[in-house]
Write an enzyme that holds these catalytic residues in place. Structure first.
Site, PDB file in Angstrom:
ATOM      1  N   LYS A  23      51.116  10.066  30.193  1.00 18.68           N
ATOM      2  CA  LYS A  23      50.280  10.012  28.995  1.00 18.68           C
ATOM      3  C   LYS A  23      50.148   8.580  28.474  1.00 18.68           C
ATOM      4  O   LYS A  23      49.066   8.144  28.065  1.00 18.68           O
ATOM      5  CB  LYS A  23      50.876  10.919  27.909  1.00 18.68           C
ATOM      6  CG  LYS A  23      50.125  10.903  26.570  1.00 18.68           C
ATOM      7  CD  LYS A  23      48.720  11.466  26.697  1.00 18.68           C
ATOM      8  CE  LYS A  23      47.903  11.345  25.410  1.00 18.68           C
ATOM      9  NZ  LYS A  23      48.377  12.182  24.323  1.00 18.68           N
TER      10      LYS A  23
ATOM     11  N   LYS B 174      33.147 -15.160  41.864  1.00 12.58           N
ATOM     12  CA  LYS B 174      31.876 -15.770  41.456  1.00 12.58           C
ATOM     13  C   LYS B 174      31.260 -15.030  40.281  1.00 12.58           C
ATOM     14  O   LYS B 174      30.796 -15.650  39.306  1.00 12.58           O
ATOM     15  CB  LYS B 174      30.919 -15.769  42.649  1.00 12.58           C
ATOM     16  CG  LYS B 174      29.529 -16.319  42.376  1.00 12.58           C
ATOM     17  CD  LYS B 174      28.489 -15.213  42.151  1.00 12.58           C
ATOM     18  CE  LYS B 174      28.351 -14.335  43.373  1.00 12.58           C
ATOM     19  NZ  LYS B 174      27.346 -13.257  43.166  1.00 12.58           N
TER      20      LYS B 174
END
Length: 316
Positions: A170, A240
């Site tokens: 959780k 990039k």
């Protein structure tokens, strides 16, 4: 079977109502009796304390704000443990601390009572409709025994592992969600400040590869099996793209700390000589720092995905 429910707040009240709709006789407790009004009107019985709930019920659920509340309800003077008969089961549905969960479990085990952590995910709407994931840690035999009751609360009850494992799952889920919110706010503000209308931007990106994928399914191809060759999208190309995005952020005077952190990770991975490997290879850096190695057999991953696909097809 008499079922007990403690904590009738935003989530708990709706989950308790699901149990009533499924036909389970219910005994309830909350610090505010008025929170129980709809349940009492539907036939539930009021208890004056968590202890009284446990004295009268074979299985007890709690949904509470935090660890200290759970510990008080479970182990306090008028708590669940004081009233539970040997062999009984207590499921805590709260988002808790694994350490607290294990401490409570140990105290219950000394008295011959079963305690399982069972945090839920789905929000108030999911709690109201029963479209809830319930992750359960503890004894699998007890999970199996009470699975029909759990199925009345939510539609995706799953055994995760020993006590505390469900709470860990959780915390992974919720923390990832808030980190994603932070990242999305960062890139969206950059996109809007760069001149794209917000709704148009949202409509566009949700149809891209990331928008169409389920969040955690993206881990299946590379991260989980630990396979980064051949690349789906090379690291040098990802570097990039993030370089261009952070440059645009600077041009627009938009702070982008998470994007710059991602760029630093990609740069470090490039410096390892991984430029032609899949872009997800940068995730190995975190594995190194954490001291863990993740490499799940691909056949096991396919089994999970195939099983879920079959479930979806059967419901279609």
């Amino acid at each position: 079977m008499q079922v007990g429910f403690i904590g009738l707040g935003t989530m708990g009240g709706k989950m308790a109502a699901n149990l009533q709709r499924a036909g389970y006789p219910l005994m309830v407790y909350d610090v505010r009796r008025e929170a129980a009004a709809p349940h009492l009107a539907a036939g539930a019985v009021w208890a004056d304390s968590p202890r009284q709930v446990a004295q009268n019920c074979e299985v007890v659920f709690s949904s509470l704000p935090g660890p200290s509340d759970v510990e008080e309800v479970a182990l306090g003077e008028d708590g669940v443990l004081g009233g539970m008969r040997p062999g009984g089961a207590y499921f805590d549905l709260s988002t808790n601390s694994p350490t607290v969960v294990r401490r409570i479990n140990a105290a219950f085990a000394e008295r011959g009572v079963h305690m399982l952590d069972a945090p839920v995910s789905g929000g108030p709407r999911g709690a109201a409709t029963g479209k809830l994931a319930i992750w359960v840690g503890g004894e699998q035999r007890i999970f199996d025994q009470y699975k029909p009751v759990l199925d009345a609360v939510g539609d995706q009850a799953r055994y995760v592992g020993p006590i505390g494992a469900a709470t860990v799952a959780k915390l992974v889920h919720n923390c990832a969600g808030y980190m994603l919110q932070r990242a999305l706010s960062e890139v969206f503000t950059m996109g809007v400040k760069a001149g794209v209308e917000p709704l148009t931007l949202w409509e566009a990106v949700r149809q891209g590869a990331l928008g169409r994928a389920r969040t955690f399914d993206g881990l299946a191809a590379h991260f989980l099996p630990g396979i980064y060759d051949p690349p789906d999208f090379a690291l040098r190309l990802a570097h990039k793209d993030v370089t261009l995005a952070t440059a645009l952020g600077r041009e627009m005077d938009v702070p982008m700390p998470m994007a710059n952190l991602a760029l630093a990770e990609l740069t470090q991975a490039l410096n390892r000589g991984w430029s032609e490997r899949d872009s997800r290879v940068a995730m190995l850096l975190q594995q190194e720092r954490a001291g863990v190695q993740i490499a799940v057999d691909q056949s096991r991953i396919r089994e999970v995905l195939d099983r879920e696909r079959e479930k979806r097809d059967s419901k279609a």
